[in-house]
Design an enzyme around this catalytic site. Structure first.
Site, PDB file in Angstrom:
ATOM      1  N   ASP A 144     -79.922 -31.924 -36.604  1.00 16.57           N
ATOM      2  CA  ASP A 144     -80.827 -33.142 -36.366  1.00 16.57           C
ATOM      3  C   ASP A 144     -80.582 -33.663 -35.547  1.00 16.57           C
ATOM      4  OD1 ASP A 144     -82.657 -35.523 -36.958  1.00 16.57           O
ATOM      5  OD2 ASP A 144     -83.112 -34.480 -39.232  1.00 16.57           O
ATOM      6  N   HIS A 201     -82.988 -40.439 -36.316  1.00 11.09           N
ATOM      7  CA  HIS A 201     -83.570 -39.381 -36.676  1.00 11.09           C
ATOM      8  C   HIS A 201     -82.224 -39.512 -37.728  1.00 11.09           C
ATOM      9  CE1 HIS A 201     -85.966 -35.789 -38.104  1.00 11.09           C
ATOM     10  NE2 HIS A 201     -86.472 -36.654 -38.310  1.00 11.09           N
ATOM     11  N   SER A 511     -90.052 -36.109 -42.262  1.00  7.88           N
ATOM     12  CA  SER A 511     -88.680 -36.106 -41.762  1.00  7.88           C
ATOM     13  C   SER A 511     -87.433 -36.681 -43.245  1.00  7.88           C
ATOM     14  CB  SER A 511     -88.311 -36.264 -40.652  1.00  7.88           C
ATOM     15  OG  SER A 511     -88.941 -35.476 -39.966  1.00  7.88           O
TER      16      SER A 511
END
Ligand SMILES: *[C@@H]1O[C@H](CO)[C@@H](O)[C@H](O)[C@H]1NC(C)=O
Ligand SMILES: *[C@@H]1O[C@H](CO)[C@@H](O)[C@H](O)[C@H]1NC(C)=O
Ligand SMILES: *[C@@H]1O[C@H](CO)[C@@H](O)[C@H](O)[C@H]1NC(C)=O
Ligand SMILES: *[C@@H]1O[C@H](CO)[C@@H](O)[C@H](O)[C@H]1NC(C)=O
Ligand SMILES: *[C@@H]1O[C@H](CO)[C@@H](O)[C@H](O)[C@H]1NC(C)=O
Ligand SMILES: *[C@@H]1O[C@H](CO)[C@@H](O)[C@H](O)[C@H]1NC(C)=O
Ligand SMILES: *[C@@H]1O[C@H](CO)[C@@H](O)[C@H](O)[C@H]1NC(C)=O
Length: 721
Positions: A144, A201, A511
């Site tokens: 990520d 994220h 996600s």
């Protein structure tokens, strides 16, 4: 729809700029047409004396015809599979393709990135039975944008020593320290100097998969509760593959897989995708996860946020666990009160509390920049919410927007509410017809949504664009309005100008769904450490809860796969559909790869049994059946399948088929008796019929039931055009 998708893309994905790797001066001698390419060479040879990097350099020397090629070689894959990335022109690419050792050569492309009430919603409460000791031996590899190591979700208080099997390192770079929770960190790509998360994220996905329990967290008092991952006692290893300019290149994705597999992770979660399905040998995620599967590592992958159009998912390989996103029963809504007393309800995650004063509204022209004199201190009426950043820059107080979103609310930087067209029209006419129009935007409230779980409108759909006979996505999990850990240096709304610093944030996308499945896969593995990746996947798929296929779109299983994940049942599925590496190899043979390539990929251990025959791809022992047929043409299709008993020693299962019009489905035999665990039994499902029109997909299911376990596989009738 287009506008809608553009907006989701903007909010949910972090948009990546183009790959500027080679233009930043990697080498002087590169001509115009040269691009970064991946040269994939399959498995590593067994020989001890084999040195992958010197082989890679000598191949480059051979095609370039001179020495000194070191600066053309960007990455050497040498720990878990064989290959490299290098800057190549078309001619060099052709030469490499003709070499025996080379399986495929493809350009490195840009992939893009695509929590905690959601667990309770899944019936996965804090008190669920778990073995914390075994769980603490599990390592989740997260690929990520990096991680925020100081987050409370990754505090290692009370954690025992790092598992002995861990072969990885903590190379998180400048000012990055690991602990007994985050046990590994690596970063890739130019311009990246540490594994710290600047986007938020990667911190969000890591904490959803394996974050510890942290009480009393919220996003400005919204969604207050305990944040926790699927396996709070597990360890996390971060592979930061998205660089500062936001690109996650094929070259770096493969480098992360090469490391993660050799480092000894148990599960991989990757919430990154491409815009469409790539052929397996040109898809770094398919290649990397194949070699992970070989080593017993399951890869959970986000299906993508390009739904609901057909074949919009890029997660197509059968060994990937492809995850769609659903809503949970908590939705964020907010209210707009007009000067005339009219109250309208809309969406956004608006953290700003109103002091009760009504503010002037002005109809904005929605250009890139607003007339500061006109909008300062006012609420702007502007169709698209992505002007929020410039509204803020212009000094506006708030924004009222209009995008048809019936299932997702996004974090806003200023007071905002998104209305449907009807309500937006009401505000427009009020504004037009009133001398001094005023309004008040209230802080978001929680709304208990009894229609959940619904498949999120943005979630990418099947059918599979590469192998039609393999159902995709596989499963669905919560991916709307998820609260999880965040990076305090990242803007919570995603707008650059948003300077708020938060440790927990609310986000939506496949996600967010993907790490839920990684966490649950790790949970299943903690009960069954010897299960293959396919067995874990089968257990999760065949125990999933049914979904309502008629919301938002008609895609049914092609939007949510087997259904909504049900972790409590997934640890005792009764039967599993196992798939060995050999089975996948035979599927690749059927699909059409030649024997030479197959040998290279499988390390010379397997080869094709017969000539390629795409119609045999459906014979893969997948826990879902896709009957793809042409309208008006009679068909008679057989699906051989094998199940392994993992329930009770002594069990008899009966087949139950849901009848559907125009297709007769039978199962032979329709009774399976097991005398012991690990015993396997085979059966054949035959579908006979003729479908009349080009109607949308319809579906049935096969359930094997022993009275206790109900092992369910969807049967989808897909009508080809
Ligand atoms: C290291 O990072 C932490 C967290 O951002 C910060 O508080 C600290 O000042 C940094 N230390 C250095 C030497 O930059
Ligand atoms: C209420 O908020 C508005 C807009 O920020 C501000 O102009 C006003 O002074 C505030 N009123 C009170 C009573 O705090
Ligand atoms: C901006 O708005 C003010 C007040 O409505 C107006 O006087 C001015 O002409 C506008 N400026 C531009 C460039 O349109
Ligand atoms: C309000 O006025 C704007 C232009 O000033 C126009 O585009 C819009 O259609 C009007 N809306 C209504 C509901 O009258
Ligand atoms: C599935 O197949 C693998 C071999 O690929 C084997 O190791 C495993 O024991 C089988 N059964 C289960 C339940 O995983
Ligand atoms: C599924 O959703 C549709 C559309 O909202 C609704 O009419 C129907 O009752 C739902 N079915 C079930 C079983 O909940
Ligand atoms: C196995 O099943 C048979 C038939 O249902 C039953 O007679 C027998 O007692 C069972 N054996 C065990 C060990 O449960």
């Amino acid at each position: 729809m287009v506008k809608y998708n553009v907006i989701l893309f903007f909010f949910v994905y972090i948009v990546l700029s183009s790959m500027t790797f080679w233009s930043s001066g990697a080498t002087e001698s590169v001509d115009e047409s040269s691009k970064l390419h991946i040269v994939y060479m399959g498995s590593l040879p067994n020989s001890v004396s084999y040195s992958p990097t010197s082989h890679h350099l000598s191949m480059l020397e051979q095609i370039i015809g001179e020495s000194g090629v070191e600066n053309l070689l960007v990455q050497s894959y040498k720990r878990s599979f064989n290959g490299f990335s290098a800057i190549l022109n078309d001619q060099q690419k052709k030469k490499l393709l003709s070499m025996d050792d080379v399986v495929s050569v493809f350009p490195s492309q840009n992939f893009h990135i695509q929590t905690t009430r959601s667990w309770d919603f899944l019936g996965f409460s804090q008190s669920i039975k778990r073995d914390k000791i075994i769980e603490s031996e599990l390592i989740i590899g997260v690929m990520d944008t990096g991680i925020w190591p100081e987050s409370e979700s990754f505090n290692d208080k009370g954690f025992g020593p790092i598992p002995n099997k861990w072969m990885g390192v903590c190379k998180g770079g400048f000012n990055f320290t690991c602990n007994k929770k985050i046990i590994g960190a690596r970063f890739y790509g130019r311009g990246v100097d540490n594994a710290r998360d600047k986007e938020g994220h990667g911190t969000h996905t890591s904490s959803t998969a394996g974050g510890r329990e942290v009480q009393g967290v919220s996003f400005y008092d919204l969604a207050k509760g305990t944040a926790r991952g699927g396996v709070p006692s597990s360890r996390i290893a971060m592979y930061k593959i998205c660089s500062l300019d936001g690109s996650c290149s094929s070259s770096d994705i493969l480098a992360a897989f090469d490391d993660a597999i050799a480092d000894g992770v148990d599960i991989i979660t990757i919430s990154i995708g491409f815009s469409y399905g790539l052929e397996f040998l040109k898809d770094p995620i398919a290649i990397g996860s194949f070699h992970a599967m070989e080593k017993g590592i399951l890869t959970s992958h986000s299906a993508g946020n390009s739904g609901p159009s057909p074949s919009s998912t890029d997660s197509v390989a059968p060994w990937l666990f492809s995850v769609a996103a659903t809503t949970i029963d908590r939705q964020f809504i907010d209210k707009l009160i007009l000067g005339n007393g009219n109250i309208l309800s809309g969406r956004s995650v608006n953290t700003f509390t109103s002091n009760g004063t009504k503010i002037s509204i002005v109809e904005g022209s929605c250009l890139d920049s607003f007339n500061k004199t006109m909008v300062k201190g006012k609420i702007i009426l502007c169709g698209s919410p992505w002007h929020e950043g410039s509204a803020f820059e212009s000094g506006a107080f708030g924004i009222v927007s209009n995008v048809e979103l019936n299932d997702v609310s996004f974090v806003s930087q200023i007071p905002s509410v998104n209305l449907d067209s009807k309500d937006y029209g009401i505000v427009q006419s009020y504004t037009n017809l009133t001398k001094s129009p005023i309004a008040e935007i209230l802080k978001s409230e929680i709304f208990h949504d009894t229609t959940a779980p619904r498949i999120a409108s943005f979630s990418s759909c099947g059918p599979n664009s590469v192998v039609l006979d393999i159902m995709k996505p596989d499963i669905s999990a919560p991916g709307v309005g998820i609260l999880a850990a965040f990076s305090p240096i990242a803007p919570p709304s995603g707008n650059v100008g948003d300077r708020r610093k938060v440790n927990y944030n609310i986000d939506s996308g496949t996600s967010m769904a993907c790490p839920h499945i990684a966490g649950i896969a790790a949970y299943v593995k903690s009960f069954h450490p010897d299960w293959s990746p396919a067995a874990i996947k089968s257990a999760i798929m065949t125990t999933a809860k049914s979904m309502n296929g008629t919301y938002n779109n008609m895609a049914g299983e092609f939007s949510y796969g087997s259904g909504n994940v049900n972790p409590r049942l997934a640890i005792q599925p009764g039967l599993i559909y196992n798939i060995t590496k050999e089975d996948y190899v035979q599927m690749l043979c059927s699909y059409g790869y030649d024997n030479g390539k197959i040998k290279q990929i499988s390390g010379g251990k397997s080869s094709c049994h017969g000539a390629s025959n795409p119609s045999l791809v459906k014979n893969l022992n997948y826990p879902a059946l896709v009957i793809s047929v042409f309208p008006h043409k009679p068909f008679n299709i057989k699906f051989p399948r094998t199940v392994t008993n993992v329930g009770l020693h002594n069990a008899t299962y009966r087949a139950i088929i849901t009848p559907i019009p125009n297709v007769k489905i039978k199962v032979e035999p329709n009774l399976l008796s097991f005398k012991s665990l690990q015993e396997t039994q085979s059966f054949v499902v035959t579908a006979i019929g003729r479908v009349r029109s080009r109607q949308a997909e319809f579906s049935s299911s096969l359930v094997w039931s022993d009275g206790t376990h109900n092992v369910k596989s969807p049967i989808i009738v897909h009508i080809k055009s």
